[in-house]
Design a protein around this motif. Structure first.
Motif, mmCIF file in Angstrom:
data_model
loop_
_atom_site.group_PDB
_atom_site.id
_atom_site.type_symbol
_atom_site.label_atom_id
_atom_site.label_comp_id
_atom_site.label_asym_id
_atom_site.label_seq_id
_atom_site.Cartn_x
_atom_site.Cartn_y
_atom_site.Cartn_z
ATOM 1 N N ASP A 1 0.814 -1.217 0.000
ATOM 2 C CA ASP A 1 0.000 0.000 0.000
ATOM 3 C C ASP A 1 0.846 1.266 0.000
ATOM 4 O OD1 ASP A 1 -2.442 -1.375 0.058
ATOM 5 O OD2 ASP A 1 -2.259 -1.682 2.225
ATOM 6 N N LYS A 2 2.094 1.136 -0.388
ATOM 7 C CA LYS A 2 2.988 2.291 -0.400
ATOM 8 C C LYS A 2 3.499 2.524 -1.812
ATOM 9 C CE LYS A 2 4.597 1.843 4.369
ATOM 10 N NZ LYS A 2 5.779 1.696 5.259
ATOM 11 N N ALA A 3 3.532 3.815 -2.173
ATOM 12 C CA ALA A 3 4.037 4.177 -3.492
ATOM 13 C C ALA A 3 5.544 3.934 -3.552
ATOM 14 C CB ALA A 3 3.728 5.638 -3.794
ATOM 15 N N VAL A 4 6.004 3.487 -4.697
ATOM 16 C CA VAL A 4 7.429 3.269 -4.918
ATOM 17 C C VAL A 4 7.859 4.151 -6.085
ATOM 18 C CG1 VAL A 4 7.467 0.923 -4.010
ATOM 19 C CG2 VAL A 4 6.943 1.287 -6.419
ATOM 20 N N GLY A 5 9.150 4.362 -6.161
ATOM 21 C CA GLY A 5 9.658 5.241 -7.211
ATOM 22 C C GLY A 5 9.469 6.693 -6.819
ATOM 23 N N SER A 6 9.251 7.530 -7.816
ATOM 24 C CA SER A 6 9.130 8.976 -7.584
ATOM 25 C C SER A 6 7.678 9.433 -7.487
ATOM 26 C CB SER A 6 9.831 9.729 -8.721
ATOM 27 O OG SER A 6 9.279 9.371 -9.985
ATOM 28 N N GLY A 7 6.722 8.508 -7.357
ATOM 29 C CA GLY A 7 5.318 8.895 -7.263
ATOM 30 C C GLY A 7 4.698 9.023 -8.646
ATOM 31 N N TRP A 8 3.781 9.970 -8.785
ATOM 32 C CA TRP A 8 3.073 10.138 -10.050
ATOM 33 C C TRP A 8 4.012 10.687 -11.114
ATOM 34 C CZ3 TRP A 8 -1.541 8.138 -11.012
ATOM 35 C CH2 TRP A 8 -2.362 7.808 -9.929
ATOM 36 N N SER A 9 3.920 10.077 -12.287
ATOM 37 C CA SER A 9 4.793 10.471 -13.393
ATOM 38 C C SER A 9 4.080 10.186 -14.708
ATOM 39 C CB SER A 9 6.116 9.702 -13.319
ATOM 40 O OG SER A 9 6.871 9.886 -14.499
ATOM 41 N N SER A 10 4.469 10.928 -15.736
ATOM 42 C CA SER A 10 3.904 10.690 -17.065
ATOM 43 C C SER A 10 4.515 9.463 -17.725
ATOM 44 C CB SER A 10 4.116 11.917 -17.956
ATOM 45 O OG SER A 10 5.502 12.203 -18.096
ATOM 46 N N ASP A 11 5.560 8.909 -17.107
ATOM 47 C CA ASP A 11 6.223 7.724 -17.661
ATOM 48 C C ASP A 11 5.492 6.480 -17.173
ATOM 49 O OD1 ASP A 11 7.895 5.806 -18.659
ATOM 50 O OD2 ASP A 11 9.736 6.634 -17.801
ATOM 51 N N PRO A 12 4.993 5.664 -18.084
ATOM 52 C CA PRO A 12 4.277 4.454 -17.652
ATOM 53 C C PRO A 12 5.215 3.328 -17.213
ATOM 54 C CG PRO A 12 4.327 4.541 -20.040
ATOM 55 C CD PRO A 12 4.981 5.809 -19.563
ATOM 56 N N GLU A 13 6.535 3.582 -17.166
ATOM 57 C CA GLU A 13 7.492 2.550 -16.762
ATOM 58 C C GLU A 13 8.243 2.971 -15.504
ATOM 59 O OE1 GLU A 13 8.699 0.527 -21.058
ATOM 60 O OE2 GLU A 13 10.175 1.670 -19.927
ATOM 61 N N LEU A 14 8.566 1.969 -14.699
ATOM 62 C CA LEU A 14 9.402 2.183 -13.515
ATOM 63 C C LEU A 14 10.499 1.134 -13.544
ATOM 64 C CD1 LEU A 14 10.010 3.546 -10.794
ATOM 65 C CD2 LEU A 14 8.464 1.878 -9.731
ATOM 66 N N LYS A 15 11.745 1.586 -13.529
ATOM 67 C CA LYS A 15 12.881 0.667 -13.628
ATOM 68 C C LYS A 15 13.600 0.580 -12.293
ATOM 69 C CE LYS A 15 13.706 1.380 -18.563
ATOM 70 N NZ LYS A 15 14.692 1.782 -19.613
ATOM 71 N N PHE A 16 13.828 -0.655 -11.852
ATOM 72 C CA PHE A 16 14.641 -0.933 -10.662
ATOM 73 C C PHE A 16 15.994 -1.447 -11.157
ATOM 74 C CE2 PHE A 16 10.295 -1.432 -9.164
ATOM 75 C CZ PHE A 16 10.301 -0.704 -7.982
ATOM 76 N N PRO A 17 17.089 -0.715 -10.926
ATOM 77 C CA PRO A 17 18.404 -1.185 -11.398
ATOM 78 C C PRO A 17 18.777 -2.541 -10.810
ATOM 79 C CG PRO A 17 18.505 1.116 -10.729
ATOM 80 C CD PRO A 17 17.178 0.591 -10.279
ATOM 81 N N ILE A 18 18.408 -2.769 -9.550
ATOM 82 C CA ILE A 18 18.718 -4.039 -8.885
ATOM 83 C C ILE A 18 17.538 -4.403 -7.992
ATOM 84 C CG2 ILE A 18 20.247 -5.257 -7.295
ATOM 85 C CD1 ILE A 18 22.502 -3.491 -8.153
ATOM 86 N N MET A 19 17.142 -5.647 -8.069
ATOM 87 C CA MET A 19 16.074 -6.155 -7.200
ATOM 88 C C MET A 19 16.643 -7.233 -6.291
ATOM 89 S SD MET A 19 12.938 -4.820 -7.655
ATOM 90 C CE MET A 19 11.599 -6.007 -7.593
ATOM 91 N N TRP A 20 16.223 -7.208 -5.022
ATOM 92 C CA TRP A 20 16.655 -8.210 -4.051
ATOM 93 C C TRP A 20 15.445 -9.000 -3.573
ATOM 94 C CZ3 TRP A 20 21.573 -8.382 -4.641
ATOM 95 C CH2 TRP A 20 22.302 -7.206 -4.877
ATOM 96 N N SER A 21 15.705 -10.084 -2.908
ATOM 97 C CA SER A 21 14.612 -10.952 -2.456
ATOM 98 C C SER A 21 13.684 -10.221 -1.497
ATOM 99 C CB SER A 21 15.186 -12.207 -1.785
ATOM 100 O OG SER A 21 15.962 -11.848 -0.655
ATOM 101 N N GLU A 22 14.219 -9.295 -0.713
ATOM 102 C CA GLU A 22 13.356 -8.559 0.200
ATOM 103 C C GLU A 22 12.457 -7.566 -0.528
ATOM 104 O OE1 GLU A 22 17.628 -7.103 1.011
ATOM 105 O OE2 GLU A 22 16.600 -8.954 0.447
ATOM 106 N N ASN A 23 12.697 -7.336 -1.830
ATOM 107 C CA ASN A 23 11.815 -6.485 -2.633
ATOM 108 C C ASN A 23 10.614 -7.245 -3.173
ATOM 109 O OD1 ASN A 23 14.847 -5.087 -3.826
ATOM 110 N ND2 ASN A 23 13.468 -4.106 -2.385
ATOM 111 N N SER A 24 10.549 -8.551 -2.880
ATOM 112 C CA SER A 24 9.395 -9.323 -3.317
ATOM 113 C C SER A 24 8.137 -8.805 -2.628
ATOM 114 C CB SER A 24 9.593 -10.810 -2.989
ATOM 115 O OG SER A 24 10.726 -11.330 -3.646
ATOM 116 N N GLY A 25 7.000 -8.957 -3.315
ATOM 117 C CA GLY A 25 5.750 -8.510 -2.717
ATOM 118 C C GLY A 25 4.661 -8.347 -3.749
#
Length: 639
Positions: free
Chosen positions: A229-253
């Protein structure tokens, strides 16, 4: 037309594989209700212009045998279409009425439209007066056309009334109820994850895909991504994509996204997607040591590097020494390697080492690596090993040097007055000894050194004081000290002389040297005596009082002129006599007198001794039969 095509192609979601864009219908004239016999056409479009081939038409869910882009319709009902590159369009309800009065709403009306014009129309428009608009039986306006602001999302029903005039009377006509058909401005977004099964340490792209109707291609959309229930990234944006340079197991959800118009009039959210970031187990754990090969010197630093060929996420590294329970150290970090320093290694640090790596799937161990430690030698301990309480000329003394610490092999040196006596190697450690036959010149300072390639260490200096001869054969020559010449027994003199002659013959025949490893000296190496001294012997008092530290008389040996075949050897003793002082005085004063000659030349009793045939005779034979004491000639004294 070109501008509309460009906006259609660049519309969010246009041409994307994640969400297939829908086909859409164009109604001409753009009203959802018509009178019978009105000419009405439908056009099928997709995000390409024009639509290319394989167009399908549907009426009330049934397929129409039509494939053209545009068709003419005459029946009331629901119409749909699709193309090869699009999904099925939203349905449009078109009504053909036989009534005298109808209420017309434009098609399409999209979500979020702020103004919609409703038109009340009669079959004979010229005879219509007093038009009134109602919503759910409530009058809302008497102005025609009526402009409806902020199109509601409910299912409200609208109708209109009007007065019909003719030549005789006027009547009131009422239209059928009309429900405004709202079209989707954009489809509910779909969250896509690329790659679909991400692994730890890899980049992940989230995309909020939706389809914006080309008929509203000028609408600006914005997007927001959420985890739980928490926003990730920079919030609202005109870009329909969000890129995570690195993902870890604790980022699962659970992830989802929202799309909305810039005016916030329409907002839609995607379904939730479970993203499980896969963890790659560690493998090929390896331990490296610097300096390489584990060749260390005590006191240096040791670097242990533990690495893995594969493994993602947070890795727990630990270092261990074989035979110990507790680990040497632990580090938890997101990397494929970690370092551990042992800054000052000690002797107990030598041994076999290994490391372990774990990222939840269980620890994996490396191979064992041996750390060898070289220890510099300590300062050696230098000791003498004597047969008696004192070091006496002629004794064989054992010099021993031993370093208590140090890696073998160890090389030892023995020094006398800083002159090297010899060296010896201890290949397996421990100490080494050196045997030395003592002479008068062996008095002085002794020390030793040890080295195992890591630096020479010297022992402390030990002083050795050598007294007169200790064996019976030497004591025979010493008992003459302080005894008048007339009291000397010819037999005792001859015996002592025979021993000395035999001794020095042996030395002369062997070149005047001792065995290997033992320093040796010849009689000629002794210090010459000083003839300037005089004896203080009192002829009236032949009894002498020996001082506490009586200096032993120094014999001087010299081969006499061998031209005299009867003369073998000459020995002269310089015998200082003590002058007894008062009993209250602890000091003894000595006065130099003329040297007292105890015995001098040894003369052969057998003339054939000069031939050397007698050299093998036993020196313990009766010396009186072989030698006689004769006065010392001036030539002998000169020697």
């Amino acid at each position: 037309m070109l501008l509309w095509l460009l906006l259609l192609i660049l519309a969010p979601g246009g041409g994307q594989s994640g969400v297939s864009p829908k086909a859409f219908l164009l109604l001409k004239p753009p009203w959802s209700t018509h009178f019978q016999k009105d000419r009405v056409t439908l056009t099928c479009r997709d995000f390409h212009f024009p639509a290319q081939g394989d167009i399908s038409w549907y009426y009330n869910g049934m397929s129409l045998n039509k494939e053209s882009e545009e068709i003419r319709i005459e029946k009331t009902g629901y119409y749909k279409c699709k193309t090869r590159r699009s999904s099925l369009s939203e349905p449009v309800y078109v009504e053909f009425s036989t009534d005298w009065l109808i209420l017309q709403a434009p098609y399409p009306v999209f979500e979020g439209d702020k103004e919609v014009a409703l038109r009340c129309r009669g079959r004979e428009e010229a005879s219509i007066t007093e038009k009134t608009f109602y919503k759910d039986e409530l009058k809302i306006s008497s102005t025609s056309p009526f402009i409806l602001n902020l199109v509601p999302r409910d299912n409200g029903k609208y109708h209109c009334t009007a007065k019909k005039r003719n030549w005789i009377i006027s009547s009131k006509e009422t239209s059928k109820p009309l429900t405004i058909q709202l079209q989707e401005l954009f489809s509910p977004p779909v969250l896509t994850v690329s790659p679909s099964q991400p692994t730890e340490g890899s980049a992940v792209t989230l995309k909020c895909e939706t389809w914006l109707s080309p008929q509203r291609s000028d609408i600006q959309l914005q997007f927001c991504f959420f985890r739980e229930d928490k926003a990730v990234g920079s919030g609202w944006s005109s870009d329909p994509e969000l890129k995570f340079p690195i993902m870890w197991s604790e980022n699962s959800g659970s992830y989802w996204c929202q799309a909305e118009t810039a005016t916030h009039s329409v907002r839609k959210r995607s379904l939730r997607s479970q993203i499980r970031v896969q963890r790659v187990p560690v493998s090929d754990v390896n331990l490296e040591i610097y300096p390489p090969e584990g060749q260390l010197i005590e006191g240096q630093s040791l670097l242990l590097i533990c690495s893995v060929a594969k493994g993602t996420g947070t890795v727990t590294f630990s270092w261990h020494k074989e035979g110990t329970v507790r680990s040497l150290g632990t580090k938890i970090q997101r990397s494929l390697s970690a370092e551990l320093w042992i800054h000052t290694v000690k002797e107990h640090d030598a041994g076999r080492y290994y490391c372990a790596a774990d990222n939840i799937h269980g620890p994996i161990l490396s191979k064992l690596i041996t750390v060898k430690l070289r220890i510099p030698v300590s300062h050696p301990v230098f000791t003498f090993s004597l047969a008696g309480a004192q070091a006496v000329m002629g004794d064989v003394v054992e010099l021993h040097c031993e370093a208590q610490r140090g890696s073998p092999p160890i090389l030892y040196w023995f020094y006398h007055k800083n002159v090297t006596l010899g060296n010896s190697s201890a290949p397996f450690g421990g100490g080494m000894s050196f045997n030395l036959t003592l002479t008068a010149e062996h008095s002085g300072n002794y020390s030793c050194g040890a080295d195992n390639g890591l630096g020479v260490q010297r022992s402390e200096v030990v002083t050795l004081n050598i007294t007169g001869p200790s064996s019976n054969k030497y004591k025979a020559s010493l008992i003459t000290v302080g005894v008048p010449t007339g009291l000397l027994s010819i037999l005792g003199l001859a015996a002592a002389t025979a021993v000395l002659v035999g001794y020095f013959r042996t030395q002369r025949s062997s070149g005047g040297h001792f065995a290997t490893g033992t320093p040796s000296y010849s009689p000629s190496e002794f210090q010459e005596p000083s003839w300037s001294r005089t004896s203080n012997a009192d002829p009236q008092n032949p009894k002498h009082s020996e001082p506490p530290a009586l200096q032993e008389p120094q014999p001087v040996y010299s081969n006499v002129n061998l031209g005299d075949s009867n003369l073998v050897y000459c020995q002269i003793w310089n015998t200082p006599h003590a002058k007894e002082n008062s009993a209250n005085s602890p000091r003894r004063h000595w006065e130099d007198k003329e040297p007292t000659i105890i015995y001098s030349e040894l003369k052969k009793a057998y003339p054939d001794d000069s031939t050397g045939q007698d050299s093998n005779r036993n020196i313990d034979e009766d010396a009186t039969e072989n030698y006689e004491n004769v006065p010392c000639t001036s030539s002998a004294v000169d020697h």
